[in-house]
Design a protein around this motif. Sequence first.
Motif, PDB file in Angstrom:
ATOM      1  N   ARG A  33       0.504  -1.335  -0.008  1.00 26.76           N
ATOM      2  CA  ARG A  33       0.258   0.323   0.284  1.00 26.76           C
ATOM      3  C   ARG A  33       1.005   1.412   0.241  1.00 26.76           C
ATOM      4  NH1 ARG A  33      -4.409  -1.487  -1.847  1.00 26.76           N
ATOM      5  NH2 ARG A  33      -5.014   0.630  -1.374  1.00 26.76           N
ATOM      6  N   ASP A  52      -6.836   0.521  -8.497  1.00 23.64           N
ATOM      7  CA  ASP A  52      -7.390   1.030  -8.271  1.00 23.64           C
ATOM      8  C   ASP A  52      -8.086   2.068 -10.296  1.00 23.64           C
ATOM      9  OD1 ASP A  52      -7.120   0.577  -5.415  1.00 23.64           O
ATOM     10  OD2 ASP A  52      -5.039   0.886  -5.860  1.00 23.64           O
ATOM     11  N   ALA A 105      -5.444   6.138  -3.454  1.00 22.33           N
ATOM     12  CA  ALA A 105      -5.101   5.453  -3.967  1.00 22.33           C
ATOM     13  C   ALA A 105      -3.606   5.827  -5.066  1.00 22.33           C
ATOM     14  CB  ALA A 105      -5.212   3.732  -4.446  1.00 22.33           C
ATOM     15  N   ASP A 107      -5.030   7.029   2.046  1.00 19.14           N
ATOM     16  CA  ASP A 107      -4.448   6.078   2.043  1.00 19.14           C
ATOM     17  C   ASP A 107      -4.309   5.448   3.459  1.00 19.14           C
ATOM     18  OD1 ASP A 107      -4.636   3.087   0.923  1.00 19.14           O
ATOM     19  OD2 ASP A 107      -2.054   3.802   0.761  1.00 19.14           O
TER      20      ASP A 107
END
Lengths: 365, 293
Positions: free
Chosen positions: A224, A288, A349, A365
């Motif tokens: 991430r 995304d 994202a 995020d």
Amino acid sequence: MSASIEITNVTKHYGALSVLDDISLSIKAGEFVVFLGPSGCGKSTLLRMIAGLEDVTAGTISVADRRVDTLPPGKRGVAMVFQSYALYPHMTVAQNMSFGLENIGLPKPEIERRVSQAAATLEIAHLLDRKPAKLSGGQRQRVAIGRAIVKEPKAFLFDEPLSNLDAALRGRTRLELAQLHARLGSTMIFVTHDQVEAMTLADRIVIMHNRKIEQIGTPMEIYRRPASRFVAGFVGSPAMNFVPLTSVTSNGGTINIGTSGLGDIHAAFHLPSGFSPDGASLGIRAEDVTVLPAGQTGIALKAEVVERLGDRTLIYGHLSDGTKLTAETDGRSEARGGDTLQIALDTTAIHLFDAAGTAHHSEGD
Amino acid sequence: MAESYRRSQWSNGLFILPYLSVFIVLLVFPLFWGAWLSLHKVDLFGPGRFVGLGNYARVLADPVFLQALRNSIVFVLVSVPSLVVLGLFLALALNKTTRTTSFLRGLFFSSSVLSVTIVTLIWRFVFIPGDGLLAVISEQFGVQPVNFLSTSGWSLFSVGVATVWWCIGLPMMLFLAALQQIPNDLYEAAALDNASPWRVLKRVTLPSIARTIMLVTIIQIVMQFQLFGQAQLMTNGGPNGTSRPLVMYIYEVGFVRWDVGKAAAASEFLFLIILVAAMAQYVVSSRKSEASE
């Protein structure tokens, strides 16, 4: 029994060639750490230095707070599982497992107890009298792990142990290794170039690139919030999309990102004041990128190749300015190569990478 | 289809015909001719007469044959283990890739390319009484020099030393080739297994090259039973036949005394001994490796 491992300012040279440059890393007792990186990044060398199979040019390595880099391999309290398994071909499975214990003069009943216990754990008790040549790849793998377990080491070192197995067996063995770690609670270091192994097994992943550690973090942190453009591009399949920036204007908590292919994007970002769009890029993962239903207008993506994976569909295409972009949509998509699709981005994202490759992540995020 | 396939199989045989014909003319035919000669009283000048197993009886009753047989067996029992152990030792010591080891490998192998005449000449310089190297050294230390080439016991020993020096190259090279086939990660695993150098040698290295040890042993048994040139040129079999090997006995009977039938019978004995020795080695080793499977 498990132990912490401390690697401090370790450097490795082969003559004039530098392989590892000032590596420092702390591994907690009982942690499962995966060294992940492309071929030639130095991950196997680092593992072999911990094992004692390579000398340390500079720096120190400690296991359980005891400096070990000056000790021979057998005295470091670590066990290693080799990529090729390195089973002794002339010994039976039982002899392979007990060889190391005989060498340290352990009493015979204790050796037998440990061998039979490990054999039971790994379900290889029926193979104890066989020679390695009579075993399948998966069975050899287990014997190699068994040979490590019986030593009751402070840490297990795995050097790409799954790479010689077929895909189905690799998946199963991966799961078993995770269970083994949960049961033994030992410190484990695992070297691989396979990101699926790294993501599924690791408590923490150490991403290595070009002689250095690029990022250390949990699998989800790495995925991430990649620390650099290299990590973002290396972890994840398909690889993250990168789109060059044309302008960045700050507007309080949000910024306006200008790109030629995706148009202008507003996102919540805290960028450092000197952030320059020159050489910078925007990163976004395929999942995304949403493909909009017919009739809605977004950003145009000209599909080139459509990969149907059953549960999802990957669309490889290019934007209006020719920048390549991959989008992921559900398995029932009817998109075909040549279609022009409308897409939208999840702006929470988005990642921005400056010219040096350092990552900045959106606030959402 | 089947017909052309069968025909093509036959024509494939043509490829080995040149070798096969040489093999038959130079090896198979002499083998049977030798057996045929051993059953005849024959000299080098004309056809012989059939004497059945008479030649074999005469050979076995000949004390010179029995002495030569004993000499050959003693020679093989001493020289073959020396060649195997020394060759293995050299290979283990030189199994590295440095300039020095490459040079030494070449040096130790270089003796193998010399002819037997040169080898015996060199070793005569060492062993010869009076001006020989060993005699000079003994005198330096005030020790009475031994007359190596004409003292019973020492003469066969001297031939053995020259032979080992001459033949050490091949065993060393075969062992080196075998050692380099052993995967390095076995040694790494052994290092992590706390194995001492002696344990590594005994449990990893030697089992890995067991087949080569057997191969070298068989080759050397076959070669050393055929000892001839060194004994002929260094000691001429003396003193009193104590360094006369079997082949020299066969040579003397066949080409000096022209008793070809008897020489052929002695040759058949030598053939049998080499065959049995090689087969025994093979059977013992294959049974051992089967038992440990």
